[in-house]
Design a protein around this motif. Structure first.
Motif, mmCIF file in Angstrom:
data_model
loop_
_atom_site.group_PDB
_atom_site.id
_atom_site.type_symbol
_atom_site.label_atom_id
_atom_site.label_comp_id
_atom_site.label_asym_id
_atom_site.label_seq_id
_atom_site.Cartn_x
_atom_site.Cartn_y
_atom_site.Cartn_z
ATOM 1 N N VAL A 69 -2.739 2.449 -32.931
ATOM 2 C CA VAL A 69 -2.723 1.218 -32.146
ATOM 3 C C VAL A 69 -3.689 0.204 -32.751
ATOM 4 C CG1 VAL A 69 -2.112 2.438 -30.030
ATOM 5 C CG2 VAL A 69 -4.525 2.072 -30.580
ATOM 6 N N THR A 70 -3.661 -1.002 -32.235
ATOM 7 C CA THR A 70 -4.566 -2.037 -32.730
ATOM 8 C C THR A 70 -5.927 -1.924 -32.069
ATOM 9 O OG1 THR A 70 -3.750 -3.571 -31.040
ATOM 10 C CG2 THR A 70 -2.709 -3.671 -33.206
ATOM 11 N N ASN A 71 -6.930 -2.440 -32.764
ATOM 12 C CA ASN A 71 -8.288 -2.503 -32.238
ATOM 13 C C ASN A 71 -8.307 -3.503 -31.075
ATOM 14 O OD1 ASN A 71 -10.994 -2.998 -31.737
ATOM 15 N ND2 ASN A 71 -11.577 -3.070 -33.883
ATOM 16 N N PRO A 72 -8.739 -3.084 -29.881
ATOM 17 C CA PRO A 72 -8.767 -3.990 -28.725
ATOM 18 C C PRO A 72 -9.557 -5.273 -28.992
ATOM 19 C CG PRO A 72 -9.144 -1.735 -28.023
ATOM 20 C CD PRO A 72 -9.209 -1.733 -29.526
ATOM 21 N N GLU A 73 -10.550 -5.196 -29.880
ATOM 22 C CA GLU A 73 -11.355 -6.380 -30.175
ATOM 23 C C GLU A 73 -10.559 -7.443 -30.932
ATOM 24 O OE1 GLU A 73 -15.507 -3.802 -30.613
ATOM 25 O OE2 GLU A 73 -14.906 -5.189 -32.208
ATOM 26 N N CYS A 74 -9.400 -7.068 -31.458
ATOM 27 C CA CYS A 74 -8.574 -8.008 -32.226
ATOM 28 C C CYS A 74 -7.480 -8.647 -31.379
ATOM 29 C CB CYS A 74 -7.930 -7.294 -33.414
ATOM 30 S SG CYS A 74 -9.100 -6.593 -34.593
ATOM 31 N N ILE A 75 -7.477 -8.394 -30.076
ATOM 32 C CA ILE A 75 -6.389 -8.834 -29.220
ATOM 33 C C ILE A 75 -6.189 -10.337 -29.241
ATOM 34 C CG2 ILE A 75 -7.854 -8.931 -27.160
ATOM 35 C CD1 ILE A 75 -4.116 -7.947 -27.394
ATOM 36 N N THR A 76 -7.277 -11.109 -29.290
ATOM 37 C CA THR A 76 -7.154 -12.568 -29.292
ATOM 38 C C THR A 76 -6.397 -13.050 -30.513
ATOM 39 O OG1 THR A 76 -9.227 -12.820 -28.072
ATOM 40 C CG2 THR A 76 -8.402 -14.757 -29.243
ATOM 41 N N VAL A 78 -4.351 -11.244 -32.373
ATOM 42 C CA VAL A 78 -2.977 -10.728 -32.319
ATOM 43 C C VAL A 78 -2.112 -11.616 -31.435
ATOM 44 C CG1 VAL A 78 -1.513 -8.809 -31.576
ATOM 45 C CG2 VAL A 78 -3.652 -8.349 -32.785
ATOM 46 N N GLU A 79 -2.630 -12.001 -30.271
ATOM 47 C CA GLU A 79 -1.877 -12.865 -29.360
ATOM 48 C C GLU A 79 -1.614 -14.222 -29.993
ATOM 49 O OE1 GLU A 79 -3.384 -11.119 -25.032
ATOM 50 O OE2 GLU A 79 -4.311 -12.919 -25.891
ATOM 51 N N TYR A 82 1.165 -13.832 -32.724
ATOM 52 C CA TYR A 82 2.521 -13.593 -32.256
ATOM 53 C C TYR A 82 3.022 -14.628 -31.266
ATOM 54 C CZ TYR A 82 3.187 -9.181 -34.600
ATOM 55 O OH TYR A 82 3.382 -8.226 -35.556
#
Length: 197
Positions: A69-76, A78-79, A82
């Motif tokens: 899965v992706t690192n939660p800290e990279c969510i910004t 990633v959003e 995409y």
């Protein structure tokens, strides 16, 4: 970590990446011919390494499965990556210019301006930026002005597959009205065609 452990880790990462979903730890254990303790220890070490390096990926483990899965800290990021870009509205002047290009292509700025009766630099530049028209070459005349034509993005915007699907028009019908008839039921088209940039 020795070469053998690195090799096994690479194989696990490959399996998880290809799967894209949670994979049974038991299946990985069987494929790699390792004991349950050995495979879980390796997965634990992999996760610790990802965290230590602040890698962009993580392992999400349950009692029976593991998933890449992706690192939660990279969510910004990633959003943001995409999230589809906001489509810019098409102003009336751009719509008129686009209609002229669609029906008269290849056309030059001079051709467009002679039909519309006003300058068209801004409309042409914005349509180029949005990828709805493109430069097709230069006309073999004095000054060799650039000629323009429509793109596949133009076809997608109006829901047609070919310029042959454009409705016919006569001299009494303004070009922008004719092109609007391509799909009167297309709500997204109606919205953008009424808005101004």
């Amino acid at each position: 970590m020795d070469d053998n452990a690195n090799s096994i880790r690479s194989q696990i990462e490959c399996l998880l990446f290809i799967s894209g979903e949670a994979v049974s730890i038991k299946e990985i254990q069987t494929a790699l011919m390792m004991t349950d303790v050995e495979i879980r220890m390796l997965l634990y070490n992999m996760q610790e390494d990802y965290i230590k390096r602040n890698a962009g990926i993580r392992l999400f483990m349950t009692d029976n499965t593991v998933q890449l899965v992706t690192n939660p800290e990279c969510i910004t990021f990633v959003e943001r990556f995409y999230q589809p870009p906001q489509e810019k509205a098409i102003s009336q002047s751009m719509m008129e210019t686009l209609a002229i290009v669609a029906y008269k292509q290849p056309v030059t700025r001079g051709d467009i301006e002679s039909i519309r009766g006003v300058r068209c630099e801004y409309a042409v530049s914005q349509l180029l930026k949005q990828g709805l028209i493109r430069e097709t070459g230069r006309r073999d005349t004095v000054g060799r002005p650039m000629e323009f034509g429509t793109t596949d993005a133009f076809l997608r915007l109006f829901g047609i597959h070919s310029l042959r699907e454009l409705p016919e028009y006569d001299g009494d019908l303004t070009i922008d009205e004719s092109i609007a008839d391509v799909d009167e039921s297309n709500e997204s088209f109606e919205e953008i065609s009424k808005q101004e940039i």
